[in-house]
Design a protein around this motif. Structure first.
Motif, mmCIF file in Angstrom:
data_model
loop_
_atom_site.group_PDB
_atom_site.id
_atom_site.type_symbol
_atom_site.label_atom_id
_atom_site.label_comp_id
_atom_site.label_asym_id
_atom_site.label_seq_id
_atom_site.Cartn_x
_atom_site.Cartn_y
_atom_site.Cartn_z
ATOM 1 N N CYS A 214 0.814 -1.212 0.000
ATOM 2 C CA CYS A 214 0.000 0.000 0.000
ATOM 3 C C CYS A 214 0.850 1.266 0.000
ATOM 4 O O CYS A 214 0.408 2.313 -0.479
ATOM 5 C CB CYS A 214 -0.924 0.010 1.213
ATOM 6 N N GLU A 215 2.067 1.187 0.544
ATOM 7 C CA GLU A 215 2.922 2.368 0.568
ATOM 8 C C GLU A 215 3.169 2.870 -0.858
ATOM 9 O O GLU A 215 3.081 4.071 -1.131
ATOM 10 C CB GLU A 215 4.254 2.057 1.261
ATOM 11 N N LYS A 216 3.476 1.958 -1.762
ATOM 12 C CA LYS A 216 3.735 2.365 -3.146
ATOM 13 C C LYS A 216 2.443 2.485 -3.952
ATOM 14 O O LYS A 216 2.334 3.354 -4.819
ATOM 15 C CB LYS A 216 4.697 1.385 -3.810
ATOM 16 N N ALA A 217 1.475 1.616 -3.675
ATOM 17 C CA ALA A 217 0.215 1.688 -4.414
ATOM 18 C C ALA A 217 -0.492 3.012 -4.156
ATOM 19 O O ALA A 217 -0.967 3.674 -5.086
ATOM 20 C CB ALA A 217 -0.691 0.518 -4.025
ATOM 21 N N SER A 218 -0.568 3.419 -2.903
ATOM 22 C CA SER A 218 -1.250 4.674 -2.582
ATOM 23 C C SER A 218 -0.466 5.874 -3.115
ATOM 24 O O SER A 218 -1.046 6.853 -3.589
ATOM 25 C CB SER A 218 -1.469 4.797 -1.072
ATOM 26 N N ALA A 219 0.872 5.784 -3.062
ATOM 27 C CA ALA A 219 1.693 6.874 -3.610
ATOM 28 C C ALA A 219 1.473 7.012 -5.113
ATOM 29 O O ALA A 219 1.392 8.130 -5.642
ATOM 30 C CB ALA A 219 3.171 6.603 -3.308
ATOM 31 N N LEU A 220 1.362 5.881 -5.813
ATOM 32 C CA LEU A 220 1.131 5.925 -7.254
ATOM 33 C C LEU A 220 -0.249 6.495 -7.574
ATOM 34 O O LEU A 220 -0.408 7.274 -8.520
ATOM 35 C CB LEU A 220 1.278 4.528 -7.854
ATOM 36 N N LEU A 221 -1.258 6.125 -6.787
ATOM 37 C CA LEU A 221 -2.604 6.667 -6.998
ATOM 38 C C LEU A 221 -2.596 8.194 -6.858
ATOM 39 O O LEU A 221 -3.217 8.907 -7.656
ATOM 40 C CB LEU A 221 -3.585 6.044 -6.004
ATOM 41 N N LEU A 222 -1.897 8.689 -5.858
ATOM 42 C CA LEU A 222 -1.803 10.147 -5.684
ATOM 43 C C LEU A 222 -1.106 10.794 -6.877
ATOM 44 O O LEU A 222 -1.536 11.834 -7.375
ATOM 45 C CB LEU A 222 -1.049 10.462 -4.391
ATOM 46 N N LYS A 223 -0.038 10.168 -7.339
ATOM 47 C CA LYS A 223 0.689 10.699 -8.488
ATOM 48 C C LYS A 223 -0.191 10.736 -9.736
ATOM 49 O O LYS A 223 -0.065 11.630 -10.574
ATOM 50 C CB LYS A 223 1.929 9.856 -8.751
ATOM 51 N N GLU A 224 -1.107 9.775 -9.840
ATOM 52 C CA GLU A 224 -1.968 9.680 -11.017
ATOM 53 C C GLU A 224 -3.231 10.518 -10.884
ATOM 54 O O GLU A 224 -4.142 10.400 -11.703
ATOM 55 C CB GLU A 224 -2.340 8.211 -11.259
ATOM 56 N N GLY A 225 -3.308 11.334 -9.854
ATOM 57 C CA GLY A 225 -4.397 12.297 -9.772
ATOM 58 C C GLY A 225 -5.543 11.949 -8.841
ATOM 59 O O GLY A 225 -6.507 12.716 -8.739
ATOM 60 N N PHE A 226 -5.474 10.820 -8.151
ATOM 61 C CA PHE A 226 -6.488 10.508 -7.142
ATOM 62 C C PHE A 226 -6.230 11.407 -5.929
ATOM 63 O O PHE A 226 -5.105 11.476 -5.425
ATOM 64 C CB PHE A 226 -6.425 9.032 -6.757
ATOM 65 N N LYS A 227 -7.256 12.073 -5.448
ATOM 66 C CA LYS A 227 -7.065 13.122 -4.453
ATOM 67 C C LYS A 227 -7.162 12.633 -3.010
ATOM 68 O O LYS A 227 -6.492 13.159 -2.118
ATOM 69 C CB LYS A 227 -8.095 14.246 -4.668
ATOM 70 N N ASP A 228 -8.001 11.638 -2.757
ATOM 71 C CA ASP A 228 -8.324 11.242 -1.382
ATOM 72 C C ASP A 228 -7.971 9.767 -1.194
ATOM 73 O O ASP A 228 -8.817 8.883 -1.378
ATOM 74 C CB ASP A 228 -9.810 11.477 -1.129
ATOM 75 N N VAL A 229 -6.737 9.503 -0.843
ATOM 76 C CA VAL A 229 -6.224 8.136 -0.790
ATOM 77 C C VAL A 229 -5.756 7.804 0.623
ATOM 78 O O VAL A 229 -5.055 8.597 1.266
ATOM 79 C CB VAL A 229 -5.053 7.934 -1.775
ATOM 80 N N TYR A 230 -6.145 6.616 1.084
ATOM 81 C CA TYR A 230 -5.793 6.153 2.426
ATOM 82 C C TYR A 230 -5.205 4.746 2.323
ATOM 83 O O TYR A 230 -5.337 4.069 1.310
ATOM 84 C CB TYR A 230 -7.038 6.105 3.331
ATOM 85 N N GLN A 231 -4.575 4.307 3.408
ATOM 86 C CA GLN A 231 -4.098 2.933 3.459
ATOM 87 C C GLN A 231 -4.266 2.378 4.866
ATOM 88 O O GLN A 231 -4.173 3.109 5.855
ATOM 89 C CB GLN A 231 -2.648 2.840 3.021
ATOM 90 N N LEU A 232 -4.544 1.074 4.939
ATOM 91 C CA LEU A 232 -4.728 0.404 6.224
ATOM 92 C C LEU A 232 -3.356 0.171 6.852
ATOM 93 O O LEU A 232 -2.576 -0.653 6.374
ATOM 94 C CB LEU A 232 -5.466 -0.918 6.021
#
Length: 326
Positions: free
Chosen positions: A185-203
């Protein structure tokens, strides 16, 4: 109290001379009679180790005493037997294979999704404006996943970046990512933010920590783990089996590796089919000349490869040589 413990952990923290660190760390683990699997990379550590409570405490204290790893979060399981047979500690390009190696593009130490503690995740996951996203591979989420989670058709986490476009429909939602222990999730959530997703969380701490601190509520099935337990129970509140035997269709959460090493498929198989199929996923695999003996577990130990200290720095020495001498 059980006789042994298994520690699951990761830490994104730069390690200089990581190849040498891996060789030294292997010797340290062996001195404690620990068994397990640790990946060392320039970006940090990713490990699961098992041993006596005393050895595990010494190991955790040693890592926490090193300022690079002082913030490491250990998930501790009490087990009857060590969860590995051998001790592996290897240097690799990444601590989880994602293909996202450039820290200028993705750096979990700089920006990731907001960390949610298990209680916070449980409170948020069923809201109408939330999507719960499983970032694990097919064989993992097929044996266990959160109710109503969005899953991706990937055989390995390195395929995750290719699936970002499939998630475009959720750009206006809060995205809650989860995985086994939190590392993906550390890299998955970081990639989502980079791709323009604004509100991203991780467990935070992943499924394992959620099971320990929130009782595993609404996690259906079992959690796949990368040791000889193969899967572990997570949900102690409302458990449910969601997977079926590949061969007969009976409901089962028993997951194994195919006895044919050239197949080595992860799949669910009931105990009866396990014995009748000799731990294989298909009739073809039962006749393979390299088929491994089946002992009822479907777990096969890979022999550890010793660290070749003579070649540890060969690649870096070559990189440091002037171009005219290459």
């Amino acid at each position: 109290m059980k006789k042994y413990q298994t520690l699951l952990y990761y830490c994104y923290s730069p390690i200089t001379h990581a190849e040498q660190f891996a060789a030294d760390h292997l010797l340290f683990c062996q001195s404690l009679n620990l068994v397990g699997r640790i990946i060392v990379a320039d970006e940090g550590l990713n490990g699961t180790v098992s041993g006596t409570p005393e050895a595990c405490r010494t190991y955790m204290d040693a890592l926490h005493a090193d300022e690079r790893f002082a913030h490491t979060d250990f998930k501790i399981d009490e087990v009857d037997q060590p969860s590995f047979i051998k001790m592996h500690c290897r240097y690799k390009p990444e601590i989880v294979h994602s293909g996202l190696r450039d820290p200028k593009v993705i750096d979990p130490n700089t920006e990731t999704g907001k960390h949610l503690e298990p209680a916070e995740f449980m409170e948020m996951k069923d809201r109408d404006d939330v999507i719960v996203l499983d970032v694990r591979s097919n064989y993992e989420h097929q044996v266990g996943r959160f109710k109503n989670a969005v899953t991706l058709d990937i055989e390995n986490f390195r395929e995750f970046p290719q699936k970002i476009n499939e998630l475009a429909q959720y750009r206006d939602k809060k995205i809650l990512t989860y995985c086994t222990g939190g590392i993906k999730c550390e890299k998955a959530s970081a990639l989502l933010l980079k791709e323009g997703f604004k509100d991203v969380y991780q467990l935070h701490g992943g499924i394992i920590k959620y099971g320990k601190e929130a009782g595993g509520k609404d996690f259906d099935g079992k959690c796949y783990v990368f040791d000889n337990r193969v899967t572990v129970d997570v949900n102690h509140v409302n458990p449910k089996v969601i997977s079926q035997c590949l061969n007969c269709g009976a409901q089962t959460d028993r997951m194994i590796n195919c006895a044919n090493p050239e197949c080595n498929e992860h799949f669910t198989q009931c105990e009866a089919c396990g014995w009748s199929m000799e731990g294989c996923c298909s009739d073809t695999c039962t006749t393979h000349p390299r088929k491994r003996p089946y002992d009822g577990t479907g777990y096969y130990v890979k022999l550890p490869q010793p660290v070749n200290t003579e070649k540890l720095s060969k690649r870096k020495q070559q990189q440091a040589m002037p171009s005219s001498s290459l």
